[in-house]
Design a protein around this motif. Structure first.
Motif, PDB file in Angstrom:
ATOM      1  N   ALA A 156       0.847  -1.193   0.000  1.00 54.05           N
ATOM      2  CA  ALA A 156       0.000   0.000   0.000  1.00 54.05           C
ATOM      3  C   ALA A 156       0.881   1.241   0.000  1.00 54.05           C
ATOM      4  O   ALA A 156       1.918   1.284   0.670  1.00 54.05           O
ATOM      5  CB  ALA A 156      -0.922   0.005   1.217  1.00 54.05           C
ATOM      6  N   MET A 157       0.448   2.262  -0.749  1.00 50.63           N
ATOM      7  CA  MET A 157       1.142   3.548  -0.787  1.00 50.63           C
ATOM      8  C   MET A 157       0.507   4.468   0.251  1.00 50.63           C
ATOM      9  O   MET A 157      -0.717   4.607   0.303  1.00 50.63           O
ATOM     10  CB  MET A 157       1.028   4.160  -2.181  1.00 50.63           C
ATOM     11  CG  MET A 157       1.773   5.474  -2.356  1.00 50.63           C
ATOM     12  SD  MET A 157       3.579   5.294  -2.393  1.00 50.63           S
ATOM     13  CE  MET A 157       3.820   4.604  -4.043  1.00 50.63           C
ATOM     14  N   ILE A 158       1.356   5.124   1.064  1.00 52.21           N
ATOM     15  CA  ILE A 158       0.871   5.938   2.172  1.00 52.21           C
ATOM     16  C   ILE A 158       1.513   7.322   2.102  1.00 52.21           C
ATOM     17  O   ILE A 158       2.712   7.448   1.846  1.00 52.21           O
ATOM     18  CB  ILE A 158       1.206   5.285   3.525  1.00 52.21           C
ATOM     19  CG1 ILE A 158       0.605   3.877   3.597  1.00 52.21           C
ATOM     20  CG2 ILE A 158       0.700   6.134   4.684  1.00 52.21           C
ATOM     21  CD1 ILE A 158       1.000   3.124   4.849  1.00 52.21           C
ATOM     22  N   ARG A 159       0.699   8.341   2.367  1.00 54.15           N
ATOM     23  CA  ARG A 159       1.234   9.705   2.465  1.00 54.15           C
ATOM     24  C   ARG A 159       1.921   9.844   3.823  1.00 54.15           C
ATOM     25  O   ARG A 159       1.282   9.705   4.869  1.00 54.15           O
ATOM     26  CB  ARG A 159       0.111  10.727   2.318  1.00 54.15           C
ATOM     27  CG  ARG A 159       0.609  12.163   2.144  1.00 54.15           C
ATOM     28  CD  ARG A 159      -0.543  13.134   1.950  1.00 54.15           C
ATOM     29  NE  ARG A 159      -1.367  12.779   0.797  1.00 54.15           N
ATOM     30  CZ  ARG A 159      -1.112  13.145  -0.464  1.00 54.15           C
ATOM     31  NH1 ARG A 159      -0.036  13.900  -0.712  1.00 54.15           N
ATOM     32  NH2 ARG A 159      -1.920  12.795  -1.447  1.00 54.15           N
ATOM     33  N   THR A 160       3.201  10.140   3.798  1.00 54.28           N
ATOM     34  CA  THR A 160       3.990  10.129   5.024  1.00 54.28           C
ATOM     35  C   THR A 160       3.479  11.137   6.045  1.00 54.28           C
ATOM     36  O   THR A 160       3.389  10.845   7.241  1.00 54.28           O
ATOM     37  CB  THR A 160       5.472  10.422   4.702  1.00 54.28           C
ATOM     38  OG1 THR A 160       5.892   9.612   3.606  1.00 54.28           O
ATOM     39  CG2 THR A 160       6.351  10.123   5.897  1.00 54.28           C
ATOM     40  N   ARG A 161       3.118  12.321   5.578  1.00 55.03           N
ATOM     41  CA  ARG A 161       2.651  13.369   6.505  1.00 55.03           C
ATOM     42  C   ARG A 161       1.366  12.962   7.209  1.00 55.03           C
ATOM     43  O   ARG A 161       1.188  13.223   8.395  1.00 55.03           O
ATOM     44  CB  ARG A 161       2.459  14.678   5.720  1.00 55.03           C
ATOM     45  CG  ARG A 161       1.945  15.846   6.545  1.00 55.03           C
ATOM     46  CD  ARG A 161       2.111  17.153   5.769  1.00 55.03           C
ATOM     47  NE  ARG A 161       1.428  17.099   4.474  1.00 55.03           N
ATOM     48  CZ  ARG A 161       0.150  17.493   4.296  1.00 55.03           C
ATOM     49  NH1 ARG A 161      -0.550  17.947   5.324  1.00 55.03           N
ATOM     50  NH2 ARG A 161      -0.397  17.470   3.099  1.00 55.03           N
ATOM     51  N   ALA A 162       0.463  12.315   6.484  1.00 54.25           N
ATOM     52  CA  ALA A 162      -0.796  11.876   7.096  1.00 54.25           C
ATOM     53  C   ALA A 162      -0.546  10.775   8.118  1.00 54.25           C
ATOM     54  O   ALA A 162      -1.142  10.761   9.206  1.00 54.25           O
ATOM     55  CB  ALA A 162      -1.745  11.389   6.007  1.00 54.25           C
ATOM     56  N   PHE A 163       0.341   9.841   7.772  1.00 52.24           N
ATOM     57  CA  PHE A 163       0.660   8.748   8.681  1.00 52.24           C
ATOM     58  C   PHE A 163       1.325   9.295   9.942  1.00 52.24           C
ATOM     59  O   PHE A 163       0.978   8.898  11.061  1.00 52.24           O
ATOM     60  CB  PHE A 163       1.576   7.761   7.971  1.00 52.24           C
ATOM     61  CG  PHE A 163       1.810   6.479   8.721  1.00 52.24           C
ATOM     62  CD1 PHE A 163       0.928   5.416   8.599  1.00 52.24           C
ATOM     63  CD2 PHE A 163       2.926   6.323   9.530  1.00 52.24           C
ATOM     64  CE1 PHE A 163       1.145   4.223   9.278  1.00 52.24           C
ATOM     65  CE2 PHE A 163       3.151   5.134  10.204  1.00 52.24           C
ATOM     66  CZ  PHE A 163       2.258   4.084  10.085  1.00 52.24           C
ATOM     67  N   ALA A 164       2.295  10.197   9.772  1.00 55.02           N
ATOM     68  CA  ALA A 164       2.996  10.755  10.921  1.00 55.02           C
ATOM     69  C   ALA A 164       2.050  11.560  11.805  1.00 55.02           C
ATOM     70  O   ALA A 164       2.132  11.507  13.036  1.00 55.02           O
ATOM     71  CB  ALA A 164       4.153  11.629  10.449  1.00 55.02           C
ATOM     72  N   GLY A 165       1.143  12.280  11.174  1.00 53.19           N
ATOM     73  CA  GLY A 165       0.272  13.165  11.934  1.00 53.19           C
ATOM     74  C   GLY A 165      -0.789  12.452  12.741  1.00 53.19           C
ATOM     75  O   GLY A 165      -1.227  12.957  13.785  1.00 53.19           O
ATOM     76  N   PHE A 166      -1.228  11.260  12.275  1.00 62.59           N
ATOM     77  CA  PHE A 166      -2.409  10.675  12.908  1.00 62.59           C
ATOM     78  C   PHE A 166      -2.317   9.181  13.214  1.00 62.59           C
ATOM     79  O   PHE A 166      -3.260   8.632  13.773  1.00 62.59           O
ATOM     80  CB  PHE A 166      -3.635  10.933  12.025  1.00 62.59           C
ATOM     81  CG  PHE A 166      -3.938  12.380  11.853  1.00 62.59           C
ATOM     82  CD1 PHE A 166      -4.599  13.090  12.846  1.00 62.59           C
ATOM     83  CD2 PHE A 166      -3.526  13.066  10.719  1.00 62.59           C
ATOM     84  CE1 PHE A 166      -4.859  14.437  12.712  1.00 62.59           C
ATOM     85  CE2 PHE A 166      -3.782  14.414  10.571  1.00 62.59           C
ATOM     86  CZ  PHE A 166      -4.449  15.117  11.571  1.00 62.59           C
ATOM     87  N   ALA A 167      -1.241   8.522  12.845  1.00 66.46           N
ATOM     88  CA  ALA A 167      -1.180   7.068  13.031  1.00 66.46           C
ATOM     89  C   ALA A 167      -0.240   6.634  14.146  1.00 66.46           C
ATOM     90  O   ALA A 167       0.101   5.451  14.236  1.00 66.46           O
ATOM     91  CB  ALA A 167      -0.785   6.385  11.722  1.00 66.46           C
ATOM     92  N   GLY A 168       0.186   7.562  15.002  1.00 67.81           N
ATOM     93  CA  GLY A 168       1.014   7.172  16.146  1.00 67.81           C
ATOM     94  C   GLY A 168       0.201   6.352  17.138  1.00 67.81           C
ATOM     95  O   GLY A 168      -0.778   6.846  17.700  1.00 67.81           O
TER      96      GLY A 168
END
Length: 630
Positions: free
Chosen positions: A308-320
């Motif tokens: 899966a391709m993931i937007r790094t900023r979105a993952f960092a901002g909300f997936a912790g």
């Protein structure tokens, strides 16, 4: 501690990790938060109607079947056991009705060959890229030669697109065995020498394995995530073509609201009967199911943890991910992290999409039922743990449905077992413990209550249960190229029949072991974290007897007891008894390569990826053979 290994002198000018580009990744609070952006720009216009069709249809079918079942049992009033049976029946019927309603639009989309979403396509010129993407390969005690053969094939495929400057690859090791770690480093250095300077390739191994795979990815984000717009997560057995990777990165650039695009990885390289069953099922039945769920998921899709391709900023901002409150196995580290990460990114206002029609995405399946059940036990604990995440504040309701489906997948096994036992107990109680005159038959009991209604309910249940398979089979037959690549109509039909028979024989074993897994999780037993076997699923006879001997004896005992009560009871229970009694030979047969090779020569369980392998599969195999040769 997240430490990079020190490079040897001959590579002192080529560090194993690039300069750090830190990116904050705050831990999320499950007890505070609100849903951002209830409707997103990439949400399909008709998403409300789509969901009404699936959920409304499920409710209507379930209500109809529940009424018929109630009418069947209402004669002398519904007693406690009958009430339990009715509840179990309704819940399980809703489960299969939901699968059926999801498969219907999937079948329509596959047959109609609808265009891909998000501007994606399998053909045509490759788009130009303006951003950089990291390819992340988390590994844990894997065979380094095998893993890096796949990595090399992927990177060569990316380089062939002419867009290599937009990609770097990171091998993120959580390996704990020193001998494997040393081999990883040697294999990594060899691969860097072979690839040259065409694409950035890096390696780091953590000394602290906190949070397992999720912590591995999060550690990379916090150290290097600021340098990459996107990240593509790959498992140790993943393969993806360079063209697919480029198209995914371009789709992320075009759609600023999208945080994740999940592909449908096709199972490949099956050598054993069991592995070939899995790749046949995934190729023939899988697209109908996947297109169906993608149709009603819309912008609230799920994440399967890889390809899966993931937007790094979105993952960092909300997936912790936070540590879950309470004692293990429900408390502690989030195990099935992908579902939770998807739910949190959607809560943060980002879209998540699945595009099953995009080709060039592959993975390998477990080689045996034993290996699948070992992996399944770990997933069982992770999915049941989602019951703690389910009440989190601010989650989109579709994200909660994903979590419920994951939980329900494991509770259906004990529910089917209970349904079967209660369904046997009611007529046995009516006939007397001794079975009356010896003519006790559960089939006759339920049929005699209302013959037409019983047959109608039974036929409807079986039709919905097998409909997704049949729809996938019909969709494959309608595609001339795929039908030929699968060996033609006769071989497809033979594969469908053999897969159904073998799956039915394995079902009682799976039902028992999944039920036991649920019980172990509820009692607090942890599943552990072990490396997966990839090719050979065989076990010595002693190990087979140790694992399945008890089930075999239980099946023999149940068969004898049922026959002593009544031959009719034994006949009614024969599918379950046969699966238990034959568990050792069935597992042994389906785990071996020789029968799998015979089926390959006969063209049974053939798939297009086997009869006409894409370039990346051929290249990965070639590299693997070279690496394993003395």
């Amino acid at each position: 501690m997240d430490a990079a290994t020190v490079a040897p002198a001959d590579l002192a000018d080529a560090p194993w990790v690039p300069p750090e580009a830190p990116l904050a990744m705050p831990v999320q609070d499950l007890h505070a938060g609100r849903l951002a952006n209830a409707r997103l720009p990439s949400t399909p216009a008709s998403i409300g109607l789509r969901r009404a069709f699936v959920f409304g249809g499920t409710a209507a079918l379930t209500a109809l079947a529940a009424y018929q079942m109630w009418w069947l049992m209402r004669g002398d009033g519904i007693e406690i056991l009958e009430g339990v049976l009715l509840v179990l029946f309704v819940l399980l019927f809703a489960w299969i009705a939901f699968s059926f309603m999801g498969a219907l639009p999937g079948f329509a989309r596959v047959v109609a060959r609808r265009p891909l979403r998000l501007g994606l396509a399998n053909e045509g010129p490759l788009p130009e890229l303006a951003t950089r993407t990291a390819l992340l390969v988390p590994v844990y005690n894997e065979d380094p030669r095998r893993t890096l053969a796949g990595v090399q094939a992927i990177l060569e495929s990316v380089a062939a697109t002419g867009r290599a400057a937009h990609f770097d690859c990171f091998i993120l090791s959580d390996t704990r065995r020193p001998e494997i770690a040393a081999e990883e480093e040697r294999a990594f250095l060899d691969l860097r020498r072979r690839l040259g300077a065409g694409i950035g390739l890096y390696y780091r191994r953590r000394e602290d394995n906190s949070e397992r795979k999720a912590g591995n990815i999060a550690g990379w984000v916090r150290r290097f995530g600021g340098g990459f717009a996107h990240m593509l997560i790959l498992d140790a057995d993943s393969l993806m073509s360079g063209a697919t990777i480029v198209r995914l990165a371009a789709a992320m650039e075009r759609h600023a609201d999208v945080a994740l695009i999940q592909t449908l990885p096709l199972v490949v390289n099956g050598a054993t009967v069991f592995a070939r069953m899995q790749q046949f099922s995934g190729r023939v039945y899988g697209p109908v199911v996947a297109h169906g769920v993608a149709w009603w998921h819309g912008a609230e899709s799920n994440y399967w943890g890889h390809n899966a391709m993931i937007r790094t900023r979105a993952f960092a901002g909300f997936a912790g991910l936070p540590e879950l409150r309470g004692r293990e196995p429900f408390g502690g580290t989030v195990l099935s992290h992908d579902f939770v990460e998807a739910a949190l990114m959607r809560r943060g206002g980002w879209a998540l999409h699945m595009e099953p029609g995009l080709g060039g995405s592959y993975e390998e399946g477990p080689p045996s039922l034993t290996d699948m059940l070992v992996r399944d036990r770990r997933w069982c604990q992770g999915n049941l743990q989602h019951s703690v995440v389910l009440p989190a504040r601010g989650l989109h309701w579709v994200s909660r449905v994903h979590l419920l489906i994951g939980i329900g997948h494991y509770f259906t096994a004990p529910m089917w077992a209970m349904l079967m036992l209660v369904g046997l107990s009611i007529p046995l109680e009516a006939a007397g413990i001794g079975g009356g005159d010896g003519g006790y038959s559960p089939l006759a009991y339920w049929r005699d209550a209302d013959p037409e209604r019983f047959l109608w309910v039974f036929a409807l249940t079986m039709a919905l249960l097998f409909a997704p398979k049949l729809l996938g089979f019909v969709a494959t037959l309608r595609d001339r190229a795929t039908r030929r690549a699968c060996g033609g109509t006769a071989r497809l039909a033979a594969g469908l029949l053999l897969e159904t028979v073998l799956a039915a024989l394995m079902a009682p074993v799976t039902m028992y072991l999944q039920s036991r897994g649920v019980a172990e999780v509820l009692s607090g037993k942890d599943s552990g974290w072990d490396a997966q076997r990839r090719d050979d699923g065989t076990l010595p006879l002693s190990a087979l007897v140790a694992r399945y001997g008890g089930l075999t004896l239980f099946g023999v005992g149940a068969g004898v007891a049922a026959y002593l009560v009544s031959p009719g009871l034994a006949a009614w229970m024969s599918p379950v008894i046969a699966g238990l009694v034959l568990s050792i030979p069935v597992v042994a047969l389906t785990s071996a390569k020789a029968p799998g090779d015979w089926l390959r020569r006969a063209g049974i369980f053939a798939t297009p990826e086997e009869t006409g392998p894409p370039e990346i599969l051929l290249r990965a195999h070639e590299i693997r053979v070279q690496a394993e040769s003395p």
